[in-house]
Structure formats: C-alpha cells, structure tokens
Design a protein around this motif. Structure first.
Motif, PDB file in Angstrom:
ATOM      1  N   ALA A 304       0.810  -1.222   0.000  1.00  0.00           N
ATOM      2  CA  ALA A 304       0.000   0.000   0.000  1.00  0.00           C
ATOM      3  C   ALA A 304       0.843   1.272   0.000  1.00  0.00           C
ATOM      4  O   ALA A 304       0.582   2.194  -0.785  1.00  0.00           O
ATOM      5  N   LYS A 305       1.859   1.328   0.836  1.00  0.00           N
ATOM      6  CA  LYS A 305       2.590   2.578   1.001  1.00  0.00           C
ATOM      7  C   LYS A 305       3.816   2.692   0.106  1.00  0.00           C
ATOM      8  O   LYS A 305       4.244   3.804  -0.206  1.00  0.00           O
ATOM      9  N   LEU A 306       4.369   1.569  -0.286  1.00  0.00           N
ATOM     10  CA  LEU A 306       5.547   1.633  -1.153  1.00  0.00           C
ATOM     11  C   LEU A 306       5.215   1.378  -2.622  1.00  0.00           C
ATOM     12  O   LEU A 306       5.812   1.980  -3.509  1.00  0.00           O
ATOM     13  N   LEU A 307       4.261   0.473  -2.870  1.00  0.00           N
ATOM     14  CA  LEU A 307       3.918   0.137  -4.251  1.00  0.00           C
ATOM     15  C   LEU A 307       2.611   0.767  -4.709  1.00  0.00           C
ATOM     16  O   LEU A 307       2.238   0.652  -5.875  1.00  0.00           O
ATOM     17  N   GLY A 308       1.879   1.402  -3.802  1.00  0.00           N
ATOM     18  CA  GLY A 308       0.676   2.127  -4.191  1.00  0.00           C
ATOM     19  C   GLY A 308      -0.550   1.288  -4.452  1.00  0.00           C
ATOM     20  O   GLY A 308      -1.511   1.761  -5.069  1.00  0.00           O
ATOM     21  N   VAL A 309      -0.574   0.043  -3.970  1.00  0.00           N
ATOM     22  CA  VAL A 309      -1.773  -0.802  -4.120  1.00  0.00           C
ATOM     23  C   VAL A 309      -2.706  -0.463  -2.960  1.00  0.00           C
ATOM     24  O   VAL A 309      -2.473  -0.871  -1.823  1.00  0.00           O
ATOM     25  N   GLU A 310      -3.790   0.248  -3.235  1.00  0.00           N
ATOM     26  CA  GLU A 310      -4.647   0.753  -2.173  1.00  0.00           C
ATOM     27  C   GLU A 310      -6.075   0.239  -2.259  1.00  0.00           C
ATOM     28  O   GLU A 310      -6.974   0.781  -1.606  1.00  0.00           O
ATOM     29  N   ASN A 311      -6.289  -0.803  -3.019  1.00  0.00           N
ATOM     30  CA  ASN A 311      -7.611  -1.420  -3.094  1.00  0.00           C
ATOM     31  C   ASN A 311      -7.714  -2.472  -1.997  1.00  0.00           C
ATOM     32  O   ASN A 311      -7.095  -3.527  -2.062  1.00  0.00           O
ATOM     33  N   GLY A 312      -8.522  -2.177  -0.973  1.00  0.00           N
ATOM     34  CA  GLY A 312      -8.628  -3.081   0.163  1.00  0.00           C
ATOM     35  C   GLY A 312      -9.128  -4.461  -0.208  1.00  0.00           C
ATOM     36  O   GLY A 312      -8.693  -5.464   0.372  1.00  0.00           O
ATOM     37  N   ALA A 313     -10.051  -4.527  -1.173  1.00  0.00           N
ATOM     38  CA  ALA A 313     -10.590  -5.817  -1.590  1.00  0.00           C
ATOM     39  C   ALA A 313      -9.521  -6.687  -2.237  1.00  0.00           C
ATOM     40  O   ALA A 313      -9.588  -7.916  -2.170  1.00  0.00           O
ATOM     41  N   VAL A 314      -8.536  -6.065  -2.859  1.00  0.00           N
ATOM     42  CA  VAL A 314      -7.415  -6.809  -3.455  1.00  0.00           C
ATOM     43  C   VAL A 314      -6.400  -7.185  -2.385  1.00  0.00           C
ATOM     44  O   VAL A 314      -5.861  -8.296  -2.380  1.00  0.00           O
ATOM     45  N   LEU A 315      -6.164  -6.269  -1.456  1.00  0.00           N
ATOM     46  CA  LEU A 315      -5.151  -6.490  -0.431  1.00  0.00           C
ATOM     47  C   LEU A 315      -5.568  -7.549   0.583  1.00  0.00           C
ATOM     48  O   LEU A 315      -4.728  -8.303   1.075  1.00  0.00           O
TER      49      LEU A 315
END
Length: 357
Positions: A304-315
């Motif tokens: 989330a913070k380093l790679l920018g993946v901010e979709n909670g459903a994916v995470l």
C-alpha cells in the motif's frame, strides 16, 4: 495454543460415512478447530489493519465480518486451551505450572520484544506509530496480539491452584464471578479486561474435558440445529453491528456461543485434505499467532505505502495468505535447523493420518 498430547482415540462417524479426522497421539478435531480459529485471527487483523489505514470501509461487509469473528474466535481458543488442562494437572500439577514458563512466558517475552522493536523501527509506515520502545511495559501491558499469551498464562496458574480431579466447580464459579465483574465493572486495562471477560470460556473447556471424546458425536448429531442457529444469529449480529454494539457486549453472548458451536461442528465434520490442511495449521497455531502481525503489517506497508496498491478488496486476500503462509514457512525453516522450540514456536508435530474425502 500450547501443544498437548493425549492417548490415541478414534472418532467414528455415523451411517458409515468418512471419519471426520483420524488421530494418533492427539485428538485431531481439536487441531482442526485451532486451524480454523487461527485463520480467523489472521483475517481479523488483516481487516483491522486495512480499516485503520483507510483502505476498507468501517461499515461494509469486511467490517461486519470482523465484528462477527471477534464475537467468538478468542473465546473459542480459550475453550480449546482448557480441554486438556485437567489431565495435565492430574498427571503432575507442579510440572504443569512450571511448563508454562517455557511454552508461554518465553515466547511471550521473546516475540513481544521482537515485534515491538520492528514496529518501532517502522513506525513511519505503521497505522499506530510507537513513539518509544517501552520494553518494560511488556511486563504489565501486552503489546498487540500478545495479550492472549499473557492472559492464558494467568488462566493456567489459576487452574493449577483450583482444578481438582473430581470437579471443575471452583474454576466455573471463579469464571462466572469474573464474567459478572467484567460486565458490571467493565475494566479498561488490557489484562483485567480480557481476564474477566474470557475466564469463563477457559473454565468451560476444563468442565468439558471429561467429555472430550464424546463432543464430536454430539456436534454430528446436532449439526442441523447448529446450522439453524447460525442462520438465525447472522441477522442478530448484523443488528448489533449496525447499532454500534461492541462484540464483547453482554448482548452479543448468543453470537459467541453459536460461533463456537459452529466452528466445532465444522471441525468435527471435515474430512480428507481440507481437514488435513486445517489440522496442519492448528498444529502450528503458536507460530502463526506470534508471527502473523509482522507478516500482515509488513505486507500491507510494502503493497500500500511503497507500491501504491490501495484497493482493500485486493489487499485483504493477499494479507490473509501471507499472514498464514509466512509464519508456517518460517516455522518449517526453523524446525529444520532445530530452532523452533528454542524460539518458543512449539515442537514440530509428527505426521498423522487423515481420512480420505
């Protein structure tokens, strides 16, 4: 989560169906239940971290699942922990008490220090930054998930003093008084809070210890009623969630009882590879419990913070998978090197057989 060995015992399912779980020196269904429970623990912390980071809604289905799981998953673990206590105490009361130093106190101290240190160094990226290390506070204020080990140790010490061969009444009475005190006084400090709230479930496990081999048959015979109770309790849990009740509120006790029965029913009904998988995880529950927060938080920070993946459903599924698999792989690597018990992660379980699906 401590590993406990019992004499061989068979579980035969009715109507000639596959046996839920065969066991050699352990009651396999208990490990299956622990496996289900530990996955729910990781799920809860994964969802909680995502909600705290603003990546999942605090009013959506993920939040509801968090609320529902928290109604029962820790009471379940304490009940399971109490099931084997009477036999251990009967065998050697003093040895039972001293054994907790190596199986609970040592991993609590070691991994609390490790986790506090890592989260302090990574405080720039965490949801709840630590401003100081505070190692001394570990002695009275358990960090994060480690409250379970702290409180379990206290429960074991109470059991060592109160449990007698022919009765669980003193433990049950103590648990009832603690439960009433929790809901009347509502202690805020972590240890008194969980001690008074959960002792009754640990005491219930002790009370059911004499029927441990009969429990699977009971859940098999009454599984229709358990399923019906689950169907009825879900709207009730949603009502409590939508009304802002706490999962530890007295009103949510029915959800606690139904949730425990649901997990035990599933654990005694599973067979084949699915049962083997959950049993595998249950046998490594200590390692998963003490290590999963590091893997879940670390993975969330990187994605989330380093790679920018901010979709909670994916995470969420990624965090769940890493939170389970990471500790298991770590445990297996340490076990091969002979360091698993030295680091308080428990013994490597012997291979056991599970019925084919």
């Amino acid at each position: 989560m401590a590993t406990t060995h019992l004499a061989p015992a068979g579980m035969v399912s009715p109507a000639g169906r596959d046996e839920p779980v065969r066991q050699t020196s352990r009651l396999g269904w208990v490990d299956v239940a622990k496996g289900i429970g530990i996955v729910l623990v990781v799920h809860g912390h994964a969802v909680d971290g995502l909600m705290s980071a603003g990546l999942l809604s605090k009013s959506g289905l993920a939040a509801f699942s968090f609320f529902a799981v928290y109604c029962f998953h820790m009471p379940l673990f304490f009940l399971l922990s109490g099931l084997f206590v009477p036999r251990q105490i009967e065998r050697d009361r003093r040895r039972f008490a001293w054994r907790q130093v190596g199986t609970i106190v040592w991993p609590y101290l070691l991994w609390s220090v490790v986790q506090v240190t890592i989260l302090y160094l990574a405080s720039t990226y965490t949801n709840r930054p630590r401003e100081e290390l505070g190692y001394a506070e570990i002695l009275w204020a358990p960090p994060s998930q480690f409250w379970f080990l702290y409180v379990l140790f206290l429960f074991h010490m109470v059991a060592a003093a109160l449990v007698r061969r022919d009765t669980a009444v003193p433990m049950l009475v103590t648990g009832i008084f603690a439960f009433v005190a929790f809901h009347v006084l509502w202690p805020r400090a972590t240890v008194p809070h969980f001690f008074t709230e959960l002792l009754i479930f640990y005491a219930a496990g002790i009370a059911f210890a004499g029927q441990i081999t009969a429990l699977p048959g009971w859940f098999v015979r009454h599984r229709v009623w358990v399923i019906a109770a689950c169907a009825a309790i879900l709207p009730y849990i949603w009502f409590g969630f939508s009304r802002g009740l706490g999962y530890a509120d007295l009103a949510m006790v029915p959800a606690t009882l139904v949730g425990i029965c649901a997990v035990l029913t599933v654990a005694t009904a599973l067979s084949g590879r699915v049962a083997a998988l959950f049993r595998f995880l249950g046998e490594r529950a200590m390692a998963i419990y003490v290590l999963h927060v590091l893997f879940v938080a670390g993975t969330r920070i990187v994605l989330a913070k380093l790679l920018g993946v901010e979709n909670g459903a994916v995470l969420w599924p990624i965090l769940l998978a890493v939170g389970v698999a990471g500790p298991v792989v770590t445990f297996e690597l340490l076990a091969r090197a002979g360091w698993n018990q030295r680091l308080g992660l428990g013994a490597r379980p012997r291979a056991t057989k599970v019925a084919n699906a």
